[in-house]
Design a protein around this motif. Sequence first.
Motif, short mmCIF file in Angstrom:
data_model
loop_
_atom_site.label_atom_id
_atom_site.label_comp_id
_atom_site.label_asym_id
_atom_site.label_seq_id
_atom_site.Cartn_x
_atom_site.Cartn_y
_atom_site.Cartn_z
N MET A 1 0.75 -1.49 0.02
CA MET A 1 0.15 -0.03 0.17
C MET A 1 0.78 1.32 -0.21
SD MET A 1 -3.13 -0.32 -0.45
CE MET A 1 -4.60 -1.72 -0.24
N SER A 2 1.86 1.21 0.72
CA SER A 2 2.85 2.25 0.94
C SER A 2 3.59 2.55 -0.72
CB SER A 2 3.96 2.07 1.69
OG SER A 2 4.96 3.24 1.88
N ALA A 3 3.87 1.56 -1.31
CA ALA A 3 4.27 1.67 -2.67
C ALA A 3 3.24 2.42 -3.66
CB ALA A 3 4.96 0.24 -3.20
N LEU A 4 1.99 1.70 -3.44
CA LEU A 4 0.99 2.21 -4.37
C LEU A 4 0.77 3.57 -4.28
CD1 LEU A 4 -1.48 1.66 -6.25
CD2 LEU A 4 -2.64 1.00 -4.43
N SER A 5 0.86 3.93 -2.92
CA SER A 5 0.42 5.68 -2.74
C SER A 5 1.60 6.38 -3.19
CB SER A 5 0.70 5.62 -1.05
OG SER A 5 0.73 7.15 -0.94
N HIS A 95 -4.97 11.83 -6.19
CA HIS A 95 -4.50 12.39 -5.13
C HIS A 95 -4.93 11.73 -3.88
CE1 HIS A 95 -2.92 16.45 -3.45
NE2 HIS A 95 -2.81 15.45 -2.37
N LEU A 96 -6.53 11.69 -4.10
CA LEU A 96 -7.24 11.02 -2.90
C LEU A 96 -6.69 9.49 -2.73
CD1 LEU A 96 -9.43 11.15 -0.78
CD2 LEU A 96 -10.91 10.58 -2.48
N GLY A 97 -6.72 8.69 -3.63
CA GLY A 97 -6.13 7.44 -3.61
C GLY A 97 -4.63 7.43 -2.91
N ALA A 98 -3.84 8.19 -3.35
CA ALA A 98 -2.70 8.22 -2.55
C ALA A 98 -2.74 8.60 -1.06
CB ALA A 98 -1.70 9.59 -3.11
N LEU A 99 -3.76 9.41 -0.77
CA LEU A 99 -3.80 9.61 0.78
C LEU A 99 -4.54 8.59 1.59
CD1 LEU A 99 -5.28 13.24 0.77
CD2 LEU A 99 -3.09 12.33 1.99
N VAL A 100 -5.55 7.82 0.78
CA VAL A 100 -6.14 6.56 1.44
C VAL A 100 -5.35 5.36 1.63
CG1 VAL A 100 -7.91 5.02 1.06
CG2 VAL A 100 -8.41 7.61 0.49
N THR A 101 -4.44 5.08 0.61
CA THR A 101 -3.39 3.94 0.69
C THR A 101 -2.33 4.35 1.59
OG1 THR A 101 -2.32 4.98 -1.38
CG2 THR A 101 -4.20 3.11 -2.01
N ARG A 102 -1.88 5.71 1.68
CA ARG A 102 -1.14 5.71 3.00
C ARG A 102 -1.69 5.83 4.21
NH1 ARG A 102 4.49 7.88 2.84
NH2 ARG A 102 4.96 8.77 4.88
N GLY A 103 -2.76 6.17 4.24
CA GLY A 103 -3.34 5.76 5.52
C GLY A 103 -3.63 4.36 6.00
N ILE A 104 -3.94 3.36 4.91
CA ILE A 104 -4.04 2.01 5.32
C ILE A 104 -2.86 1.46 5.65
CG2 ILE A 104 -4.65 -0.12 4.11
CD1 ILE A 104 -6.70 1.50 2.34
N ALA A 105 -1.65 1.94 4.97
CA ALA A 105 -0.47 1.22 4.92
C ALA A 105 0.12 1.75 6.45
CB ALA A 105 0.57 1.85 3.99
N ALA A 106 -0.39 3.14 6.85
CA ALA A 106 0.04 3.34 8.51
C ALA A 106 -0.75 3.02 9.42
CB ALA A 106 0.33 5.05 8.25
N GLU A 107 -2.00 2.57 8.94
CA GLU A 107 -3.11 2.17 10.04
C GLU A 107 -3.40 3.26 10.91
OE1 GLU A 107 -1.48 -1.30 11.96
OE2 GLU A 107 -2.11 -2.83 10.24
N ARG A 108 -3.34 4.49 10.24
CA ARG A 108 -3.85 5.71 11.07
C ARG A 108 -4.25 6.84 9.99
NH1 ARG A 108 0.18 8.94 9.73
NH2 ARG A 108 2.26 8.00 9.39
N MET A 109 -4.65 8.06 10.49
CA MET A 109 -4.94 8.96 9.44
C MET A 109 -3.60 9.36 9.10
SD MET A 109 -8.15 9.23 9.55
CE MET A 109 -8.37 10.55 8.75
#
Length: 327
Positions: A1-5, A95-109
């Motif tokens: 997810m981080s790489a996708l972001s 842009h929104l997809g990058a934020l969502v996947t970053r949040g999923i990878a980090a398990e936080r906002m």
Amino acid sequence: MSALSDQLVTYAILAYLVAMISHAVEYALGNVRAVPATAAVPARELVGAGVGGPGGIVEEAAAGPGVTRPSRSASRAALAGRIAVGLTALAAALHLGALVTRGIAAERMPWGNMYEFVLTVTWIGSAAWLTVLAKRPQLRRLGLFLTLVMVLLLAFAELKLYVQVTPLMPALQSYWFVIHVSTIVFASGIFLLGVVPATAYLMRSGWEQGRRSFPYTLARRLPTAAGLERLTFALHAFAFPIFTFAVIAGAIWAEAAWGRAWGWDPKETWAFISWVVYAGYLHARATPSIKRNVATWISIIGFATMLMNLFGVNFFFTGLHSYAGVN
């Protein structure tokens, strides 16, 4: 997810860049005026057309008297503008997809460091712009400046601010994290959008007052100065109460986390400076004796203090808010 972001951020930057180029094409072609449908032309230019007029003059009467038809360049400009808006919407979705996947990878906002904060603020600005544009499509040419800001900020975030996904540090693990940071991010995104019509207003008002030097000549194809000024005020009047609440929420959180509501930490100090400047803008805007361009300059100074709080404090100062990931 981080790489996708990370990949989605790159694609978003490219989409914003192509949107900016499309807006530039619209801007370049948009000065061609509509041609009257009944414009008279010399008969010799229409030899063989089969239509004659008195005195050797013929008329194109397809659209009827008093009606104008767009020139080919104007039609192409409008097409480029529509393509630019579509690309901006695509960029905002990426842009929104990058934020969502970053949040999923980090398990936080995704607001735990400076990189993520810039990503979120710029997305808020982009989404707010598309909302404004849906209600006032005549402002479309401002998209050139908005997409330029998006490209510059996102590229800077990618090149200078990027950090790997990490867990939220203990000092930020509080429900106040969502309350305080979400409101400060939202207000910052609206202020980011607000500086675009503010700058455009100063350029356009200079053009309307007869100034013909650069950059005023760039503004001759922008909407009217009065409309830009009203939009500037509306955006700032909307964002300021939210920003005020964010500052208050931060003080409450500081009391719970550090045992004091206010300690003149560098970020607290610059947040207060920004609040005072924006309050000064709204006061100046409501004062009839103060010229609108003077008030607008105050709003731009306010955004400069926001940039100082976002970048300058994190790079040049150390304090309790040093969560940027760049120090």
